[in-house]
Design an enzyme around this catalytic site. Sequence first.
Site, PDB file in Angstrom:
ATOM      1  N   ALA A 261       0.817  -1.216   0.000  1.00  0.00           N
ATOM      2  CA  ALA A 261       0.000   0.000   0.000  1.00  0.00           C
ATOM      3  C   ALA A 261       0.852   1.268   0.000  1.00  0.00           C
ATOM      4  O   ALA A 261       0.439   2.282  -0.550  1.00  0.00           O
ATOM      5  CB  ALA A 261      -0.955  -0.005   1.195  1.00  0.00           C
TER       6      ALA A 261
ATOM      7  N   CYS B 190       7.113   6.100  21.871  1.00  0.00           N
ATOM      8  CA  CYS B 190       8.020   6.349  22.994  1.00  0.00           C
ATOM      9  C   CYS B 190       9.435   6.520  22.443  1.00  0.00           C
ATOM     10  O   CYS B 190       9.977   5.609  21.850  1.00  0.00           O
ATOM     11  CB  CYS B 190       7.972   5.173  23.955  1.00  0.00           C
ATOM     12  SG  CYS B 190       8.884   5.462  25.451  1.00  0.00           S
TER      13      CYS B 190
HETATM   14  C1  LIG Z   1      -3.816   2.686   6.235  1.00  0.00           C
HETATM   15  C2  LIG Z   1      -2.508   2.124   5.780  1.00  0.00           C
HETATM   16  N1  LIG Z   1      -1.928   2.598   4.667  1.00  0.00           N
HETATM   17  C3  LIG Z   1      -0.767   2.130   4.216  1.00  0.00           C
HETATM   18  C4  LIG Z   1      -0.087   1.142   4.884  1.00  0.00           C
HETATM   19  C5  LIG Z   1       1.222   0.645   4.345  1.00  0.00           C
HETATM   20  O1  LIG Z   1       1.030  -0.600   3.732  1.00  0.00           O
HETATM   21  P1  LIG Z   1       2.261  -1.515   3.289  1.00  0.00           P
HETATM   22  O2  LIG Z   1       2.826  -2.060   4.554  1.00  0.00           O
HETATM   23  O3  LIG Z   1       1.649  -2.559   2.412  1.00  0.00           O
HETATM   24  O4  LIG Z   1       3.213  -0.673   2.547  1.00  0.00           O
HETATM   25  C6  LIG Z   1      -0.651   0.599   6.055  1.00  0.00           C
HETATM   26  C7  LIG Z   1       0.043  -0.448   6.823  1.00  0.00           C
HETATM   27  O5  LIG Z   1       0.777  -0.201   7.725  1.00  0.00           O
HETATM   28  C8  LIG Z   1      -1.885   1.117   6.516  1.00  0.00           C
HETATM   29  O6  LIG Z   1      -2.447   0.667   7.626  1.00  0.00           O
END
Ligand SMILES: Cc1ncc(COP(=O)(O)O)c(C=O)c1O
Length: 383
Positions: free
Chosen positions: A72, A327
């Site tokens: 993502a 933290c």
């Molecule tokens: C809302 C959201 N967007 C993007 C990401 C990033 O995804 P990826 O780990 O596949 O790059 C995540 C995951 O951490 C997420 O929760």
Amino acid sequence: MKLPIYMDYNATTPMDPRVLEAMLPYYREHFGNPASSHPFGREALNAVAKARQALADLLGVLPEELIFTSGATEADNMAVFGTAFGFQAKGLHLITQKTEHPAVLEPFRILEAEGFEVTYLPVDGYGRVDPAHVEQAITPRTTLISIMHAHNEIGTLQPIIEIGRIAREKGVVFHTDAAQSFGKVPFPLGRWPVDLASITAHKLYGPKGIGALYVRGEGLRAKLKPLHHGGGQELGLRPGTLNVPGIVGLAAAAELATAELQEESGRLKGLRQKLHQGLLHYTDGIRLNGHPEERLPGNLHVSFSGVDAHLLLGHVPEVAVSTGSACHSGASFISPVLEALGVPREWAPGSVRFGLGRFSTEEEVEFTAHKFGRTLKNLIPGK
Ligand SMILES: Cc1ncc(COP(=O)(O)O)c(C=O)c1O
């Protein structure tokens, strides 16, 4: 029951063994490069075509509208930079909201430094954007609106259909980061007014390092500016040798999640409520963060009053969860997400995200509620 208990399904999910089984042949005998014209390549190419079609069918979109990425983060970067640069002749104004994932916020920050103007919309006390604010923010020079579907920390679902309708009416490209929602809530993407959507396999019991960007229609695809340049794979938008086992795994994971979604979301909602009630049994010094109804079924994000989450978690090593505050060298900083929601300063340091998922059980939930409850009573005498 096995310890430690994994209750951090919003961070990542374990692979479903059925997904791994589907992938293994593509590491072993069918290892070919889909770009090769011999039988090894054709085998791999067929697997990719089959997976792409299966995923497209689940989403109600066309197979050529799916561009495979490394996850993502890459899909979000492609959507934000690709649209901003692809449409810059129209204007340099972009809209997002304050609690987006860094995979969206950071590209916007970079674009700001490059001369783009970005509107960061506020959220209400539940973490939701008001579609009316989106409408008010649009100018004739706006080219992109990016609002996530489900929040990674607090689980709140955004009104993306309303926002998408406004974007469409005004002729602005609409992107949604659906990393957390795809496979967990109904997601008939093709029927929604969404132009770009990011998904990732490791949040739905698939492998890490594979995801996709949905790009609606040929017109938008032709305008998006690619981030990478190379051998022309993925219609030139994301060149590089395809991750065949990953793509097969993403499709297999999506098929399972979709087939089991209705039953599983009911079960997870039940477990979430049980956990919440279980914690309330021990203390009323607890505040639910995020929307009570419009949220991911397995996400419970709470703040405990009068306790630091890092201290609390240190006393519960049997349960793997996340805190809502980072933290650094001993000092606690309040999560900008909780700040945007207006969570009071005295509550924010005691924030914990419980993420339930496919392999979570009632026994685990009971143990967790009891363990956290007893620990809170010991840490805060008089509670
Ligand atoms: C809302 C959201 N967007 C993007 C990401 C990033 O995804 P990826 O780990 O596949 O790059 C995540 C995951 O951490 C997420 O929760």
